[in-house]
Design an enzyme around this catalytic site. Structure first.
Site, PDB file in Angstrom:
ATOM      1  N   HIS A 193       6.031  14.214  31.379  1.00 19.47           N
ATOM      2  CA  HIS A 193       7.479  14.111  31.588  1.00 19.47           C
ATOM      3  C   HIS A 193       8.178  15.411  31.202  1.00 19.47           C
ATOM      4  CE1 HIS A 193       6.336   9.866  31.317  1.00 19.47           C
ATOM      5  NE2 HIS A 193       7.345   9.664  32.124  1.00 19.47           N
ATOM      6  N   GLU A 248       2.607  18.763  24.584  1.00 23.15           N
ATOM      7  CA  GLU A 248       3.282  20.036  24.354  1.00 23.15           C
ATOM      8  C   GLU A 248       2.645  20.791  23.196  1.00 23.15           C
ATOM      9  OE1 GLU A 248       5.895  17.685  26.958  1.00 23.15           O
ATOM     10  OE2 GLU A 248       4.677  17.199  25.209  1.00 23.15           O
ATOM     11  N   ASP A 302      -6.839  37.169  25.371  1.00 13.19           N
ATOM     12  CA  ASP A 302      -6.438  38.209  26.315  1.00 13.19           C
ATOM     13  C   ASP A 302      -6.149  39.530  25.607  1.00 13.19           C
ATOM     14  OD1 ASP A 302      -5.671  39.238  28.905  1.00 13.19           O
ATOM     15  OD2 ASP A 302      -3.594  39.059  28.231  1.00 13.19           O
TER      16      ASP A 302
END
Length: 158
Positions: free
Chosen positions: A80, A115, A129
């Site tokens: 959501h 989340e 990275d």
């Protein structure tokens, strides 16, 4: 023994659907997740010394994690769109890598577990990275939910 709860992301025909939370009242909710980025001693030393060629690794990873928490519904099709009212990502350099922890808070109709997990995942990816040029053997491990509060199911702690 009671019947198990039906899986709410399936309709009567067994098709995936987004759960309708329209009738639920907003409540205060939080979730904390963690993960670990295993690094070689060379990378740990560069992180501690601030000598990683790409710059401030922890700052980039922290901001990447916060940004990711706010974009979770773009990545997970049944998540959501909710108000992420607070997001904190903490990174701690330890002897064998970097511990990552994220806490996300809301006052909404559904929880923020995804989340928090997304924040940890993307913070860890950003860290990889930033250091992969020094050593490609870096690994992401143990991304998991630690605790959640609020909502119909109440509080939960691993």
């Amino acid at each position: 023994m009671t019947d198990p709860q039906p899986f709410t992301h399936l309709d009567a025909a067994g098709q995936a659907r987004m759960v309708d939370v329209t009738e639920k009242a907003p409540t205060i909710r939080s979730a904390t997740a963690s993960g670990f980025v295993r690094c070689t001693p060379t990378i740990v030393e560069a992180l501690r010394d601030g000598t990683v060629p790409k710059g401030d690794v922890l700052a980039v990873a922290r901001i990447a994690g916060i940004a990711a928490a706010k974009r979770t519904p773009e990545l997970l099709p049944l998540a959501h769109v909710i108000g992420v009212h607070g997001a904190a990502v903490e990174l701690q350099i330890v002897d064998d890598g970097v511990a990552v922890e994220a806490t996300v808070r809301t006052a909404d109709r559904t929880g923020v577990e995804m989340e928090a997990l997304t924040a940890v995942s993307v913070a860890a990816l950003a860290l990889v990275d930033m250091v992969k040029g020094l050593d490609k053997s870096v690994e992401i491990e143990n991304i998991r939910l630690l605790r959640k509060t609020g909502g119909k199911s109440g509080d939960w702690i691993r």
